[in-house]
Design a protein around this motif. Structure first.
Motif, PDB file in Angstrom:
ATOM      1  N   LEU A  98      63.002 -17.545 -11.965  1.00 45.68           N
ATOM      2  CA  LEU A  98      63.629 -17.128 -13.312  1.00 45.68           C
ATOM      3  C   LEU A  98      64.957 -16.982 -13.664  1.00 45.68           C
ATOM      4  O   LEU A  98      65.751 -17.787 -14.575  1.00 45.68           O
ATOM      5  N   MET A 128      58.574 -13.186 -15.836  1.00 45.19           N
ATOM      6  CA  MET A 128      59.407 -12.053 -16.480  1.00 45.19           C
ATOM      7  C   MET A 128      58.776 -10.852 -16.210  1.00 45.19           C
ATOM      8  O   MET A 128      59.412  -9.531 -16.253  1.00 45.19           O
ATOM      9  N   ARG A 129      57.374 -10.548 -16.019  1.00 42.38           N
ATOM     10  CA  ARG A 129      56.901  -9.467 -15.751  1.00 42.38           C
ATOM     11  C   ARG A 129      57.417  -8.823 -14.567  1.00 42.38           C
ATOM     12  O   ARG A 129      57.544  -7.792 -14.442  1.00 42.38           O
ATOM     13  N   CYS A 170      62.600 -10.576 -22.473  1.00 38.13           N
ATOM     14  CA  CYS A 170      61.496 -10.654 -21.575  1.00 38.13           C
ATOM     15  C   CYS A 170      60.638  -9.741 -22.058  1.00 38.13           C
ATOM     16  O   CYS A 170      59.295  -9.981 -22.125  1.00 38.13           O
ATOM     17  N   ARG A 171      60.961  -8.387 -22.417  1.00 34.70           N
ATOM     18  CA  ARG A 171      59.979  -7.398 -23.003  1.00 34.70           C
ATOM     19  C   ARG A 171      59.347  -7.700 -24.115  1.00 34.70           C
ATOM     20  O   ARG A 171      58.132  -7.537 -24.345  1.00 34.70           O
ATOM     21  N   ARG A 195      56.286 -18.649 -15.921  1.00 33.74           N
ATOM     22  CA  ARG A 195      57.284 -17.866 -16.663  1.00 33.74           C
ATOM     23  C   ARG A 195      56.943 -16.510 -17.132  1.00 33.74           C
ATOM     24  O   ARG A 195      57.849 -15.511 -16.845  1.00 33.74           O
ATOM     25  N   THR A 203      69.005 -10.828 -20.908  1.00 32.70           N
ATOM     26  CA  THR A 203      67.535 -11.360 -20.614  1.00 32.70           C
ATOM     27  C   THR A 203      66.554 -10.158 -20.877  1.00 32.70           C
ATOM     28  O   THR A 203      65.366 -10.378 -21.278  1.00 32.70           O
TER      29      THR A 203
END
Length: 302
Positions: free
Chosen positions: A40, A7-8, A69-70, A3, A65
């Motif tokens: 994702l 996200m990256r 994520c950051r 995950r 989102t």
């Protein structure tokens, strides 16, 4: 699914504007990038992006989102930094903003010493004679001389910024040497466009004194004023971090030693204490130790 990597990938696609650019940047194939995004979205339970051949745009779910994520990626980086061995050197990139005068007079040498100690750190230095917006211009750290700190930012005191009134021996031979601060009004004073442009502030015998000044040269940074003073153009009020060498060599002469110009604080300014990168913390500690409350450039100046 990994995950964090998903996200990256998502954040990189948004930042670079396309899946192909993100694939090149992350050294992944285009199908792998697409698979991460799809997985994702399955995990979140919503479509995050509208994708066409020409344009990429975030959905409402994507807008919600993205900042999370950051934040999670930043927390993951902090976790890695926290469990490193104590002797693990800082690494990464820092964007630093500073005035031209302090940058050239002091900060460049300090940064050279820092990157020699920590060669894994890359510094991008922005020397600008204006106040930058740290968020909009993606600045990690700004070095500012001021007694007023933006309440929306965090400031760490690095040192004190003192000033000195000075002129060249040739100017003083031709125009005389002022003995009292009030006499400055009768001299050609080289003024800063933003600081004390027409009014110089002093502490004399415990009293605050403001002296109106004027002259035929004004500039928006102190190095230009010092060059004008060295060219015998007039009297200048200069920061000691810049003028110290010329004062010690005798190229400039300190005037009115009994009158102390207003002192400013040398601050390191950044956006938040939360989740501070280890490299930024290391740089702050290094600069605070290097400059200190009694900086090297003031030593020997009576």
């Amino acid at each position: 699914m990994d995950r964090l990597n998903a996200m990256r990938v998502f954040v990189t696609v948004v930042d670079l504007g396309s899946q192909s650019a993100a694939a090149d940047h992350l050294e992944l194939s285009r199908p792998v990038v697409s698979r991460y995004l799809a997985e994702l979205e399955d995990w979140v339970g919503a479509r995050l992006m509208q994708r066409t051949t020409r344009k990429l745009s975030l959905t409402a779910a994507g807008l919600e989102t993205l900042p999370r994520c950051r934040q999670l990626l930043e927390l993951a980086g902090d976790l890695q930094n926290a469990v490193r061995q104590p002797d693990d050197a800082p690494r990464g990139e820092l964007r630093i903003s500073v005035s031209t005068s302090f940058g050239q007079a002091q900060l460049v040498d300090a940064l050279a010493a820092y990157v020699k100690r920590y060669p894994g750190v890359k510094v991008e230095l922005q020397m600008l004679d204006r106040t930058v917006n740290l968020v909009d211009e993606r600045i990690d750290l700004a070095i500012r001389t001021s007694n007023d700190v933006d309440p929306n930012l965090i400031a760490r005191r690095l040192s004190v910024c003192r000033s000195v009134v000075c002129a060249s021996p040739a100017y003083l031979r031709e125009h005389g040497t002022p003995r009292q601060v009030e006499e400055l009004s009768r001299h050609n004073c080289l003024t800063h466009a933003y600081f004390g442009h027409s009014l110089w502030h002093f502490e004399v015998d415990g009293q605050n004194v403001a002296v109106p000044v004027q002259g035929n040269i004004s500039a928006n940074e102190a190095m230009t004023l010092q060059k004008a003073a060295l060219a015998h153009a007039g009297i200048a009020m200069l920061p000691t971090y810049q003028a110290a060498a010329a004062l010690r060599s005798g190229e400039l002469v300190r005037l009115l030693p009994h009158a102390r110009p207003r002192e400013l604080t040398l601050n390191a300014v950044y956006t938040s204490r939360k989740h501070m990168p280890a490299t930024l913390r290391s740089m702050l500690d290094f600069l605070a130790q290097r400059f200190g409350d009694e900086p090297e450039w003031d030593k020997g100046l009576s």
